[in-house]
Design a protein around this motif. Structure first.
Motif, PDB file in Angstrom:
ATOM      1  N   LEU A 121     -53.652 -22.142 -11.930  1.00 49.28           N
ATOM      2  CA  LEU A 121     -54.565 -21.107 -11.461  1.00 49.28           C
ATOM      3  C   LEU A 121     -55.705 -21.695 -10.632  1.00 49.28           C
ATOM      4  CD1 LEU A 121     -54.763 -18.783 -14.602  1.00 49.28           C
ATOM      5  CD2 LEU A 121     -53.600 -18.325 -12.429  1.00 49.28           C
ATOM      6  N   SER A 122     -56.166 -22.875 -11.006  1.00 45.48           N
ATOM      7  CA  SER A 122     -57.212 -23.519 -10.214  1.00 45.48           C
ATOM      8  C   SER A 122     -56.705 -23.838  -8.806  1.00 45.48           C
ATOM      9  CB  SER A 122     -57.686 -24.806 -10.903  1.00 45.48           C
ATOM     10  OG  SER A 122     -58.300 -24.506 -12.135  1.00 45.48           O
ATOM     11  N   TRP A 123     -55.434 -24.207  -8.705  1.00 49.97           N
ATOM     12  CA  TRP A 123     -54.842 -24.488  -7.397  1.00 49.97           C
ATOM     13  C   TRP A 123     -54.673 -23.210  -6.579  1.00 49.97           C
ATOM     14  CZ3 TRP A 123     -49.413 -23.575  -6.058  1.00 49.97           C
ATOM     15  CH2 TRP A 123     -49.095 -23.998  -4.754  1.00 49.97           C
ATOM     16  N   LEU A 124     -54.185 -22.144  -7.243  1.00 51.55           N
ATOM     17  CA  LEU A 124     -53.933 -20.893  -6.533  1.00 51.55           C
ATOM     18  C   LEU A 124     -55.213 -20.164  -6.141  1.00 51.55           C
ATOM     19  CD1 LEU A 124     -50.940 -19.459  -8.615  1.00 51.55           C
ATOM     20  CD2 LEU A 124     -50.855 -20.285  -6.264  1.00 51.55           C
ATOM     21  N   LEU A 125     -56.186 -20.107  -7.068  1.00 52.25           N
ATOM     22  CA  LEU A 125     -57.373 -19.283  -6.862  1.00 52.25           C
ATOM     23  C   LEU A 125     -58.562 -20.039  -6.287  1.00 52.25           C
ATOM     24  CD1 LEU A 125     -57.242 -17.193 -10.169  1.00 52.25           C
ATOM     25  CD2 LEU A 125     -56.392 -16.553  -7.903  1.00 52.25           C
ATOM     26  N   LEU A 126     -58.643 -21.331  -6.584  1.00 48.77           N
ATOM     27  CA  LEU A 126     -59.798 -22.102  -6.129  1.00 48.77           C
ATOM     28  C   LEU A 126     -59.449 -23.162  -5.090  1.00 48.77           C
ATOM     29  CD1 LEU A 126     -61.573 -22.661  -9.565  1.00 48.77           C
ATOM     30  CD2 LEU A 126     -62.060 -20.897  -7.863  1.00 48.77           C
ATOM     31  N   GLY A 127     -58.156 -23.348  -4.848  1.00 45.00           N
ATOM     32  CA  GLY A 127     -57.743 -24.333  -3.858  1.00 45.00           C
ATOM     33  C   GLY A 127     -57.877 -25.761  -4.319  1.00 45.00           C
ATOM     34  N   GLU A 128     -57.973 -25.981  -5.626  1.00 43.01           N
ATOM     35  CA  GLU A 128     -58.091 -27.336  -6.155  1.00 43.01           C
ATOM     36  C   GLU A 128     -56.720 -27.993  -6.195  1.00 43.01           C
ATOM     37  OE1 GLU A 128     -61.963 -26.498  -9.038  1.00 43.01           O
ATOM     38  OE2 GLU A 128     -60.010 -27.001  -9.918  1.00 43.01           O
ATOM     39  N   GLY A 142     -77.530 -13.543 -11.970  1.00 39.64           N
ATOM     40  CA  GLY A 142     -77.542 -13.953 -10.572  1.00 39.64           C
ATOM     41  C   GLY A 142     -77.137 -12.848  -9.616  1.00 39.64           C
ATOM     42  N   ALA A 143     -76.471 -13.239  -8.538  1.00 37.72           N
ATOM     43  CA  ALA A 143     -76.085 -12.311  -7.479  1.00 37.72           C
ATOM     44  C   ALA A 143     -74.946 -11.391  -7.925  1.00 37.72           C
ATOM     45  CB  ALA A 143     -75.669 -13.098  -6.236  1.00 37.72           C
ATOM     46  N   GLY A 144     -74.718 -10.350  -7.151  1.00 37.69           N
ATOM     47  CA  GLY A 144     -73.674  -9.381  -7.468  1.00 37.69           C
ATOM     48  C   GLY A 144     -72.334  -9.701  -6.849  1.00 37.69           C
ATOM     49  N   THR A 145     -72.297 -10.736  -5.985  1.00 33.95           N
ATOM     50  CA  THR A 145     -71.051 -11.137  -5.331  1.00 33.95           C
ATOM     51  C   THR A 145     -70.852 -12.634  -5.508  1.00 33.95           C
ATOM     52  OG1 THR A 145     -71.286  -9.391  -3.666  1.00 33.95           O
ATOM     53  CG2 THR A 145     -69.746 -11.180  -3.184  1.00 33.95           C
ATOM     54  N   ALA A 146     -69.641 -13.005  -5.919  1.00 32.64           N
ATOM     55  CA  ALA A 146     -69.299 -14.411  -6.091  1.00 32.64           C
ATOM     56  C   ALA A 146     -68.266 -14.817  -5.039  1.00 32.64           C
ATOM     57  CB  ALA A 146     -68.746 -14.653  -7.496  1.00 32.64           C
ATOM     58  N   LEU A 147     -68.032 -16.118  -4.943  1.00 30.38           N
ATOM     59  CA  LEU A 147     -67.044 -16.644  -4.016  1.00 30.38           C
ATOM     60  C   LEU A 147     -65.946 -17.347  -4.794  1.00 30.38           C
ATOM     61  CD1 LEU A 147     -69.229 -18.151  -1.135  1.00 30.38           C
ATOM     62  CD2 LEU A 147     -67.964 -15.992  -1.129  1.00 30.38           C
ATOM     63  N   MET A 148     -64.701 -17.045  -4.441  1.00 29.31           N
ATOM     64  CA  MET A 148     -63.553 -17.707  -5.043  1.00 29.31           C
ATOM     65  C   MET A 148     -62.701 -18.259  -3.908  1.00 29.31           C
ATOM     66  SD  MET A 148     -60.770 -16.235  -7.795  1.00 29.31           S
ATOM     67  CE  MET A 148     -61.972 -16.201  -9.132  1.00 29.31           C
ATOM     68  N   ASP A 149     -62.846 -19.564  -3.670  1.00 22.36           N
ATOM     69  CA  ASP A 149     -62.163 -20.229  -2.560  1.00 22.36           C
ATOM     70  C   ASP A 149     -62.481 -19.520  -1.247  1.00 22.36           C
ATOM     71  OD1 ASP A 149     -60.657 -22.153  -1.320  1.00 22.36           O
ATOM     72  OD2 ASP A 149     -58.755 -21.095  -1.610  1.00 22.36           O
ATOM     73  N   HIS A 150     -63.765 -19.322  -0.989  1.00 20.62           N
ATOM     74  CA  HIS A 150     -64.282 -18.711   0.237  1.00 20.62           C
ATOM     75  C   HIS A 150     -63.953 -17.222   0.357  1.00 20.62           C
ATOM     76  CE1 HIS A 150     -65.239 -22.775   1.459  1.00 20.62           C
ATOM     77  NE2 HIS A 150     -63.973 -23.121   1.359  1.00 20.62           N
ATOM     78  N   ARG A 151     -63.411 -16.627  -0.685  1.00 22.47           N
ATOM     79  CA  ARG A 151     -63.155 -15.187  -0.683  1.00 22.47           C
ATOM     80  C   ARG A 151     -64.178 -14.507  -1.580  1.00 22.47           C
ATOM     81  NH1 ARG A 151     -57.937 -17.405  -1.249  1.00 22.47           N
ATOM     82  NH2 ARG A 151     -58.129 -17.160  -3.505  1.00 22.47           N
ATOM     83  N   GLU A 152     -64.732 -13.398  -1.102  1.00 23.10           N
ATOM     84  CA  GLU A 152     -65.745 -12.682  -1.874  1.00 23.10           C
ATOM     85  C   GLU A 152     -65.105 -11.962  -3.062  1.00 23.10           C
ATOM     86  OE1 GLU A 152     -68.100 -10.068   0.451  1.00 23.10           O
ATOM     87  OE2 GLU A 152     -69.213 -11.688   1.438  1.00 23.10           O
ATOM     88  N   LEU A 153     -65.790 -12.034  -4.193  1.00 27.64           N
ATOM     89  CA  LEU A 153     -65.335 -11.388  -5.421  1.00 27.64           C
ATOM     90  C   LEU A 153     -66.520 -10.696  -6.068  1.00 27.64           C
ATOM     91  CD1 LEU A 153     -63.121 -10.983  -7.646  1.00 27.64           C
ATOM     92  CD2 LEU A 153     -63.992 -13.082  -8.685  1.00 27.64           C
ATOM     93  N   PRO A 154     -66.491  -9.376  -6.213  1.00 25.96           N
ATOM     94  CA  PRO A 154     -67.594  -8.691  -6.890  1.00 25.96           C
ATOM     95  C   PRO A 154     -67.743  -9.202  -8.325  1.00 25.96           C
ATOM     96  CG  PRO A 154     -66.192  -7.124  -5.739  1.00 25.96           C
ATOM     97  CD  PRO A 154     -65.464  -8.440  -5.725  1.00 25.96           C
ATOM     98  N   VAL A 155     -68.952  -9.555  -8.698  1.00 27.20           N
ATOM     99  CA  VAL A 155     -69.193 -10.076 -10.045  1.00 27.20           C
ATOM    100  C   VAL A 155     -68.798  -9.072 -11.123  1.00 27.20           C
ATOM    101  CG1 VAL A 155     -71.004 -10.784 -11.668  1.00 27.20           C
ATOM    102  CG2 VAL A 155     -70.934 -11.753  -9.360  1.00 27.20           C
TER     103      VAL A 155
END
Length: 316
Positions: A267-274, A209-222
């Motif tokens: 970690l899901s709460w901290l990084l993904l906002g769950e 897929g794409a070269g950039t991912a999103l982690m809780d609305h923050r960009e993360l290079p794949v």
């Protein structure tokens, strides 16, 4: 620090490293990567790193790994690649909570194997700890809120559970003949080859897929996400897990590794906002309590002599 205490800390570190894979994989999948592509990148990269480490740290052990094919092949193909591949395939028709809860039943399989096949009766503390920990894990992953399970998905999740049990058992036994770095260098190579075989026969899709991912609305290079997935959530996680199994035994190690549930929620709460629900908090307390009960047991299992053969000092 005692051997058992070090084994507990190593296994807890393994659980934390494995738990980090959840947010990383979720972010990369959200960028349009297929499960097969993520799995291939993860295991191929980890195999390359472990082979390099083994070549410097234990070249003789790595060579010995080639002669231990009866251990290395099932460890890599079933205990590593099989677990992860069947987990991804189960998610096609099952909710994540159901799949995770079935995977977390692996300690029960380990205990049953020792009891039925090895004639090694679990201690009361081990059984009590297993019951409380699994009950807590059920609450943490909210299995009771899941929908009706699909039979095909259940079959894949069941295979993942059995693969987890194989990983625990082989980790306990094979480290007596191979160092952790040699075992993982050989085993991850088999796992990577198995993954590419599954891709080749069409069992796993391969879509980049794409070269950039999103982690809780923050960009993360794949590439960064995949690097962390390889180095932290695979190489470090498996090294600590195998080393912990060698010091604790498969039964207790598989229970302590359930700490991954707690770390995954955090970690899901901290990084993904769950958000963490009150029911998950109750489950977390039960997981910790169950681990404490299991850890207080002097021995993970109580060995029973079979056919006049007495167990050794560690009950094996």
């Amino acid at each position: 620090m005692s051997r058992a205490a070090l084994g507990v800390w190593l296994t807890v570190a393994s659980g934390l490293a494995f738990a980090a894979s959840g947010p990383l994989v979720k972010a990369v999948l959200g960028a349009g990567w297929s499960a097969g592509a993520v799995l291939a990148a993860r295991l191929t990269g980890a195999a390359a790193v472990m082979l390099l480490l083994a070549a410097f740290a234990d070249p003789r052990g790595l060579w010995a790994g080639r002669r231990e094919l009866r251990t290395v092949v099932p460890f890599g193909a079933v205990g590593v690649a099989g677990v992860q591949a069947s987990f991804f395939l189960s998610l096609a028709t099952l909710q994540v909570a159901v799949t995770l809860m079935i995977q977390f039943l692996a300690p029960v399989v380990v205990i049953a194997w020792h009891w039925v096949v090895g004639r090694r009766r679990p201690s009361t503390g081990t059984l009590a700890g297993a019951a409380v920990t699994l009950a807590g894990a059920a609450l943490v992953v909210q299995v009771f809120g899941a929908g009706s399970p699909d039979p095909v998905g259940l079959a894949w999740a069941g295979l993942s559970m059995i693969g987890n049990a194989v990983f625990f058992l082989l980790s306990e036994r094979s480290t007596a003949r191979l160092s952790p770095v040699a075992l993982l260098g050989s085993g991850l190579t088999v796992a990577a080859l198995t993954t590419w075989l599954l891709i080749g026969i069409g069992a796993l899709p391969l879509v980049v897929g794409a070269g950039t991912a999103l982690m809780d609305h923050r960009e993360l290079p794949v590439p960064l996400a995949l690097t962390l997935l390889v180095l932290v959530s695979t190489v470090l996680a498996y090294l600590c897990g195998v080393a912990g199994a060698a010091r604790l035994g498969a039964t207790l190690m598989s229970l302590v590794l359930l700490s991954e549930v707690l770390f995954a929620v955090g970690l899901s709460w901290l990084l993904l906002g769950e958000a963490v629900t009150p029911l998950q908090l109750v489950g977390s307390v039960l997981v910790v309590a169950g681990l404490a009960v299991a850890n207080r047991a002097a021995e993970p299992v109580i060995a029973v002599p079979l056919g006049g053969i007495e167990p050794d000092e560690e009950g094996r």
